[in-house]
Design a protein around this motif. Structure first.
Motif, PDB file in Angstrom:
ATOM      1  N   ASP A 130       0.840  -1.209   0.000  1.00  0.00           N
ATOM      2  CA  ASP A 130       0.000   0.000   0.000  1.00  0.00           C
ATOM      3  C   ASP A 130       0.870   1.252   0.000  1.00  0.00           C
ATOM      4  O   ASP A 130       0.663   2.164  -0.794  1.00  0.00           O
ATOM      5  N   MET A 162      -7.175  -4.932  -0.809  1.00  0.00           N
ATOM      6  CA  MET A 162      -6.029  -4.437  -1.582  1.00  0.00           C
ATOM      7  C   MET A 162      -6.180  -4.777  -3.062  1.00  0.00           C
ATOM      8  O   MET A 162      -5.857  -3.952  -3.921  1.00  0.00           O
ATOM      9  N   GLU A 190       1.940   1.022  -9.965  1.00  0.00           N
ATOM     10  CA  GLU A 190       1.200   1.314  -8.740  1.00  0.00           C
ATOM     11  C   GLU A 190       0.140   0.256  -8.423  1.00  0.00           C
ATOM     12  O   GLU A 190       0.119  -0.325  -7.342  1.00  0.00           O
ATOM     13  N   SER A 191      -0.763  -0.013  -9.346  1.00  0.00           N
ATOM     14  CA  SER A 191      -1.846  -0.963  -9.080  1.00  0.00           C
ATOM     15  C   SER A 191      -1.337  -2.397  -8.992  1.00  0.00           C
ATOM     16  O   SER A 191      -1.879  -3.205  -8.242  1.00  0.00           O
ATOM     17  N   LYS A 192      -0.280  -2.705  -9.714  1.00  0.00           N
ATOM     18  CA  LYS A 192       0.285  -4.058  -9.665  1.00  0.00           C
ATOM     19  C   LYS A 192       0.861  -4.354  -8.280  1.00  0.00           C
ATOM     20  O   LYS A 192       0.775  -5.481  -7.800  1.00  0.00           O
ATOM     21  N   GLU A 201      -0.198  -3.127  -5.339  1.00  0.00           N
ATOM     22  CA  GLU A 201      -1.314  -3.405  -4.424  1.00  0.00           C
ATOM     23  C   GLU A 201      -1.911  -4.785  -4.690  1.00  0.00           C
ATOM     24  O   GLU A 201      -2.247  -5.509  -3.758  1.00  0.00           O
ATOM     25  N   PHE A 202      -2.050  -5.150  -5.954  1.00  0.00           N
ATOM     26  CA  PHE A 202      -2.589  -6.458  -6.319  1.00  0.00           C
ATOM     27  C   PHE A 202      -1.698  -7.564  -5.754  1.00  0.00           C
ATOM     28  O   PHE A 202      -2.172  -8.512  -5.134  1.00  0.00           O
ATOM     29  N   GLU A 221      -8.704  -2.388  -4.454  1.00  0.00           N
ATOM     30  CA  GLU A 221      -8.111  -1.049  -4.564  1.00  0.00           C
ATOM     31  C   GLU A 221      -7.116  -0.961  -5.714  1.00  0.00           C
ATOM     32  O   GLU A 221      -6.869   0.122  -6.241  1.00  0.00           O
ATOM     33  N   SER A 222      -6.555  -2.089  -6.111  1.00  0.00           N
ATOM     34  CA  SER A 222      -5.589  -2.059  -7.209  1.00  0.00           C
ATOM     35  C   SER A 222      -6.256  -1.674  -8.535  1.00  0.00           C
ATOM     36  O   SER A 222      -5.582  -1.241  -9.462  1.00  0.00           O
ATOM     37  N   ALA A 253       2.698   1.591  -3.312  1.00  0.00           N
ATOM     38  CA  ALA A 253       1.823   2.093  -4.381  1.00  0.00           C
ATOM     39  C   ALA A 253       1.585   3.600  -4.234  1.00  0.00           C
ATOM     40  O   ALA A 253       1.655   4.346  -5.218  1.00  0.00           O
TER      41      ALA A 253
END
Length: 187
Positions: free
Chosen positions: A22, A90, A166-168, A170-171, A93-94, A25
């Motif tokens: 988190d 998470m 960024e999203s990767k 969190e994923f 959120e990604s 990201a």
């Protein structure tokens, strides 16, 4: 340190990496938007995120120790449920936009708010520390240092490459938390 303790430290490292995603990201987003004073921004992000990611699991651990006697038989299920929920959150959120896009100027107040927001999940995950064979202070120190390093790295990545990672992050963090939850349940 015996094998069991060594394995528990490795588990804490995986937990630390997952929880730091988190902050990583958000740091990428901050770095991609704020290119001035890179070192100061990186140290600020690392310090705020690292301190809060170290403190929140300790709060969760202490709360978990307080209720462990009442729910000891169900503790693995509680830890599994919390890690599953946090990991699922998470992952969801990604796929959403980050809050750092709306931040025009980074102040200590903004960093405090971001640090609290990114570490709330760590407080819930702190309950899982009650089930690991690692002292809570060592575990929280590992989580804090890992988050500090990932936050600095996130600022640098964001400055160089923008937000594509960024999203990767969190994923990935969500998947790791879910896997740790299954491990806690099956142990």
């Amino acid at each position: 340190m015996n094998f069991r303790e060594s394995f528990a430290v490795i588990e804490v490292l995986f937990l630390a990496v997952a929880l730091s995603m988190d902050a990583f990201a958000v740091s990428i987003g901050l770095g991609s938007k704020h290119k001035g004073k890179v070192i100061a921004l990186a140290l600020m992000a690392g310090t705020y995120f690292g301190i809060f990611q170290a403190l929140m699991p300790m709060i969760g651990y202490l709360g978990g120790r307080g209720v462990l006697g009442w729910i000891e038989a169900f503790a693995p299920w509680v830890a599994f449920s919390l890690l599953l929920l946090i990991g699922g959150k998470m992952i969801c959120e990604s796929f959403a936009e980050g809050i750092e896009e709306d931040i025009a100027h980074i102040t200590h107040r903004v960093m405090l708010i971001l640090a609290i927001a990114t570490s709330i999940d760590a407080m819930a995950a702190g309950f899982a520390l009650t089930l690991l064979d690692v002292g809570p202070i060592l575990a929280c120190l590992i989580i804090g240092i890992t988050t500090f390093m990932f936050s600095i790295l996130g600022i640098l990545v964001g400055i160089k490459s923008g937000t594509w990672l960024e999203s990767k992050a969190e994923f990935f963090g969500g998947i790791v938390l879910i896997l740790i939850g299954f491990k806690v349940l099956l142990a």
